[in-house]
Write a protein that holds these residues in place. Sequence first.
Motif, PDB file in Angstrom:
ATOM      1  N   ARG A 190      36.777  39.374  44.224  1.00  0.00           N
ATOM      2  CA  ARG A 190      36.521  38.168  45.015  1.00  0.00           C
ATOM      3  C   ARG A 190      36.742  36.917  44.168  1.00  0.00           C
ATOM      4  NH1 ARG A 190      30.878  39.055  47.290  1.00  0.00           N
ATOM      5  NH2 ARG A 190      30.275  37.635  45.631  1.00  0.00           N
ATOM      6  N   ALA A 191      36.323  36.962  42.899  1.00  0.00           N
ATOM      7  CA  ALA A 191      36.526  35.808  42.002  1.00  0.00           C
ATOM      8  C   ALA A 191      38.024  35.517  41.850  1.00  0.00           C
ATOM      9  CB  ALA A 191      35.890  36.065  40.639  1.00  0.00           C
ATOM     10  N   GLN A 192      38.829  36.569  41.819  1.00  0.00           N
ATOM     11  CA  GLN A 192      40.280  36.366  41.731  1.00  0.00           C
ATOM     12  C   GLN A 192      40.815  35.775  43.032  1.00  0.00           C
ATOM     13  OE1 GLN A 192      42.890  38.989  39.284  1.00  0.00           O
ATOM     14  NE2 GLN A 192      41.312  40.510  39.778  1.00  0.00           N
ATOM     15  N   GLU A 193      40.360  36.313  44.164  1.00  0.00           N
ATOM     16  CA  GLU A 193      40.805  35.799  45.465  1.00  0.00           C
ATOM     17  C   GLU A 193      40.458  34.325  45.611  1.00  0.00           C
ATOM     18  OE1 GLU A 193      40.058  40.073  47.547  1.00  0.00           O
ATOM     19  OE2 GLU A 193      38.967  38.360  48.383  1.00  0.00           O
ATOM     20  N   ARG A 194      39.288  33.942  45.077  1.00  0.00           N
ATOM     21  CA  ARG A 194      38.839  32.548  45.180  1.00  0.00           C
ATOM     22  C   ARG A 194      39.431  31.676  44.083  1.00  0.00           C
ATOM     23  NH1 ARG A 194      32.382  33.689  46.448  1.00  0.00           N
ATOM     24  NH2 ARG A 194      32.716  34.562  48.516  1.00  0.00           N
ATOM     25  N   ALA A 195      40.337  32.243  43.270  1.00  0.00           N
ATOM     26  CA  ALA A 195      41.012  31.521  42.183  1.00  0.00           C
ATOM     27  C   ALA A 195      40.030  30.986  41.146  1.00  0.00           C
ATOM     28  CB  ALA A 195      41.888  30.396  42.736  1.00  0.00           C
ATOM     29  N   LEU A 196      38.876  31.646  41.003  1.00  0.00           N
ATOM     30  CA  LEU A 196      37.926  31.291  39.945  1.00  0.00           C
ATOM     31  C   LEU A 196      38.315  31.989  38.654  1.00  0.00           C
ATOM     32  CD1 LEU A 196      34.710  31.825  42.094  1.00  0.00           C
ATOM     33  CD2 LEU A 196      35.912  29.672  41.625  1.00  0.00           C
ATOM     34  N   LEU A 197      39.128  33.028  38.802  1.00  0.00           N
ATOM     35  CA  LEU A 197      39.564  33.842  37.670  1.00  0.00           C
ATOM     36  C   LEU A 197      41.031  34.182  37.874  1.00  0.00           C
ATOM     37  CD1 LEU A 197      38.955  35.792  35.228  1.00  0.00           C
ATOM     38  CD2 LEU A 197      38.458  37.539  36.952  1.00  0.00           C
ATOM     39  N   SER A 198      41.861  33.920  36.833  1.00  0.00           N
ATOM     40  CA  SER A 198      43.233  34.431  36.891  1.00  0.00           C
ATOM     41  C   SER A 198      43.449  35.375  35.722  1.00  0.00           C
ATOM     42  CB  SER A 198      44.257  33.296  36.928  1.00  0.00           C
ATOM     43  OG  SER A 198      44.252  32.599  35.715  1.00  0.00           O
ATOM     44  N   LEU A 199      43.862  36.592  36.057  1.00  0.00           N
ATOM     45  CA  LEU A 199      44.024  37.679  35.080  1.00  0.00           C
ATOM     46  C   LEU A 199      45.505  37.921  34.848  1.00  0.00           C
ATOM     47  CD1 LEU A 199      41.770  40.777  35.908  1.00  0.00           C
ATOM     48  CD2 LEU A 199      41.852  39.453  33.788  1.00  0.00           C
TER      49      LEU A 199
END
Length: 254
Positions: free
Chosen positions: A24-33
């Motif tokens: 979810r953090a990735q979907e919300r662009a809070l995290l980019s891996l």
Amino acid sequence: MRIDVVSLFPEFIAQCAGFGVVGRAQERALLSLHGWNPRDYAEGGYRRVDDRPFGGGPGMVMMIEPLQACLAATRAADPVVGPVIYLTPQGTPLTQAKVRQLAALPRLILLCGRYEGVDERLVAAEVDEEISIGDYVLSGGELGAAVVIDAVARLQEGALNDAESAIQDSFESDGLLDCPHYTHPASHALGEVPAVLRSGDHAAIARWRRQQALGRTWLRRPDLLDEASLSKADRALLEAFRRDSLPPSGEGGA
Ligand code: 6GU
């Protein structure tokens, strides 16, 4: 925040980070891996990334050159600066305090070793910090990286929903283990839900939960209790818990 992972198995990390709070953090662009494979930076037809250890002995050591080239490409992909963290059983044990520090940074570069480890000259030249996730041996740093990513992602502003945040806050603020939890049915062949939780007495429920948290921490992780700052009321609750958990003593024992 941005996290780059240097690993011979970058897909493993991507898979691990695709679910739940981290997904979810990735979907919300809070995290980019971003995954980086040192094999893509290895020379020759065999794309060799490891070699036998000087001095002899079993196992293989990850070579300097592919890792150095891979790390250079990783850094060059974004002007934002972040520490290179090597995941290794020789590292400093990860704690929630360290997680909070890392979570506040704009970028992390996680380096995962395989085999017997990484040539020490690469570590000396390129690594800022070495982290371990516990006193046991894993076959590579990937699970350690996945642990760091999860712990750090959930602390990004907006990653947790309200209920998750409340749980996080209570753990963060007191450093105690959590109390037991129960849901329906109240009565079951495996046992009854403690009556206090069904009493509707919110003060009594809060007291019981606090006492259970203190008592479990005392039983299971006395080292955490040494660090926690307990109020006078906490000490009284813990004393009562201890008394109840002791076997009844005989009359006038010596
Ligand atoms: Cl981060 N890596 C490896 N390979 N083993 C470990 C570890 C990390 N933490 C504990 N054991």
